[in-house]
Enzyme design. Structure first.
Site, mmCIF file in Angstrom:
data_model
loop_
_atom_site.group_PDB
_atom_site.id
_atom_site.type_symbol
_atom_site.label_atom_id
_atom_site.label_comp_id
_atom_site.label_asym_id
_atom_site.label_seq_id
_atom_site.Cartn_x
_atom_site.Cartn_y
_atom_site.Cartn_z
ATOM 1 N N GLU A 44 -11.488 -37.071 16.293
ATOM 2 C CA GLU A 44 -12.893 -36.953 16.686
ATOM 3 C C GLU A 44 -13.260 -35.518 17.043
ATOM 4 O O GLU A 44 -14.351 -35.048 16.723
ATOM 5 C CB GLU A 44 -13.223 -37.898 17.847
ATOM 6 N N TYR A 127 -21.253 -38.288 22.287
ATOM 7 C CA TYR A 127 -20.807 -38.908 21.049
ATOM 8 C C TYR A 127 -19.322 -39.251 21.114
ATOM 9 O O TYR A 127 -18.908 -40.384 20.866
ATOM 10 C CB TYR A 127 -21.066 -38.012 19.817
ATOM 11 N N ASP A 145 -24.071 -40.522 16.096
ATOM 12 C CA ASP A 145 -23.795 -39.216 15.480
ATOM 13 C C ASP A 145 -24.877 -38.962 14.432
ATOM 14 O O ASP A 145 -25.837 -39.723 14.315
ATOM 15 C CB ASP A 145 -22.400 -39.216 14.848
#
Length: 370
Positions: A44, A127, A145
């Site tokens: 991520e 996020y 996102d």
DNA sequence: GAACCGTGGAC
DNA sequence: TGTCCAAGGTT
């Protein structure tokens, strides 16, 4: 918007994900055991504003070198920066290391499983916290996102331009996120945005949400989300100093830890300013006085908020004199550097050979001078 | 809230 | 050859 319609989104999306999900190194397929949080987190961070193809080799490299969060935490930060070189947004690498240390030392290697806990860690914002909670821990967190913003803006025909539309989209994301399989739902929405509901030319005929999509119904899917106009990108100029030792090694220096390319190695150069440099002027910024020769060609590198035009001067120095200069000496081919610095080294004499990044040249302008 | 922070692929 | 824009975060 009726509640039934919001709830109706998850089922077809998850059914589509089950059939069409992308297979990625950091992802466990639907139904399989959850992926280790360390891997979810690592992916991520790397994927922030970065494309999947760019991340794949870095993810493999990091995981092979640092298989656990403890391994990463124990590494020197310089090694982490070096391994990150070329991926961009280098503050991510610094925060990655900081976060690894926090998890390894304060949390005994266990990532928090809640959005609130994750938000405490460096480099993890709204996020990423939601994504890790949903994907690694199967918590019903609403992930938002760029992909999901686009899908939601279209399905619900949100005409407010970004970034103003953000609060509205956040509400929609919370409303459509199911209690079960929130991680698969988020990844499915992102896959849909990446493969079908693309920024340009969305393939609505293949979309599992087509029947629910208001923008498609109105024929405005491709026009959404609207976005405020961007500022023009200014041009800056520099002259790089390519100082080469007899064995071919070049002089590199460590940039200050914060700001542009913070903590990364650099090729010495003049300040980056709005107007081109005359050679005579630039020499005042050279690492030392010697017989600098203009390098052939020039290079350009585009950053997020400005473009840099690069000329270069080349100098040679013997090993004895080199030892007295601050910085470190590395073979140009082997150095782990930001792309802009590799472009500077591409201006070395003979830099076009052997796969080095070639300088951009304008033949017309280059020949116009008598 | 706005500015800052990299890079490369698609079109 | 230029524009857009990615699984955004920090200040």
């Amino acid at each position: 918007m009726p509640k039934s319609r919001r709830a109706a989104l998850a089922a077809p999306l998850l059914a589509w994900y089950d059939r069409h999900h992308r297979s990625l190194p950091w992802r466990s397929p639907p139904g399989a055991p959850l992926m280790e949080p360390y891997r979810v987190w690592l992916s991520e961070i790397m994927l922030q504003q970065t494309t999947v193809p760019a991340v794949i080799p870095y993810f493999g490299k990091f995981l092979a070198r640092w298989p656990s969060v403890h391994d990463l935490a124990a590494a020197p930060v310089e090694d982490v920066m070096e391994a990150w070189a070329g991926l961009g947004y280098y503050a991510r690498a610094r925060n990655l290391h900081k976060c690894a240390k926090a998890v390894s030392e304060r949390l005994d290697g266990a990532f928090p499983d809640s959005v609130e806990g994750l938000l405490e860690l460096p480099g993890i914002g709204a996020y990423t916290a939601a994504a890790i909670a949903a994907i690694a821990f199967d918590k019903p967190a609403a992930v938002l996102d760029g992909n999901i913003e686009r899908v939601l803006a279209r399905v619900f025909a949100v005409e407010t331009p970004l970034p103003q539309a953000k609060p509205e989209l956040r509400q929609l994301a919370a409303a459509v996120t199911p209690q079960e399989r929130a991680g698969d739902f988020a990844q499915g929405m992102m896959d849909l945005g990446a493969t079908i509901c693309t920024p340009k030319n969305p393939d609505c005929l293949l979309c599992p949400l087509q029947k629910l999509c208001t923008a498609h119904k109105r024929g405005i899917a491709a026009a959404l989300p609207r976005r405020a106009a961007r500022a023009a990108r200014p041009v800056r100029h520099t002259i790089a100093f390519l100082l080469q030792r007899a064995d071919g090694a070049v002089l590199l220096r460590r940039r200050p830890p914060k700001g542009l390319l913070g903590g990364m190695l650099e090729v010495p150069s003049t300040p980056w300013r709005d107007t081109p440099w005359r050679t005579s002027e630039a020499l005042g910024h050279a690492p030392l006085a010697l017989d600098w020769q203009p390098a052939e060609g020039e290079a350009e590198h585009v950053f997020t908020h400005f473009a840099l035009k690069i000329a270069a001067l080349h100098g040679r120095i013997n090993a004895r004199a080199a030892a007295k200069i601050d910085g470190q000496w590395q073979q140009p081919r082997a150095a782990a550097l930001p792309t802009v610095m590799k472009k500077m080294l591409g201006l070395l004499p003979g830099g076009s050979e052997g796969g080095a990044i070639r300088s951009t040249r304008n033949p017309r302008r280059g020949r116009a001078r008598p």
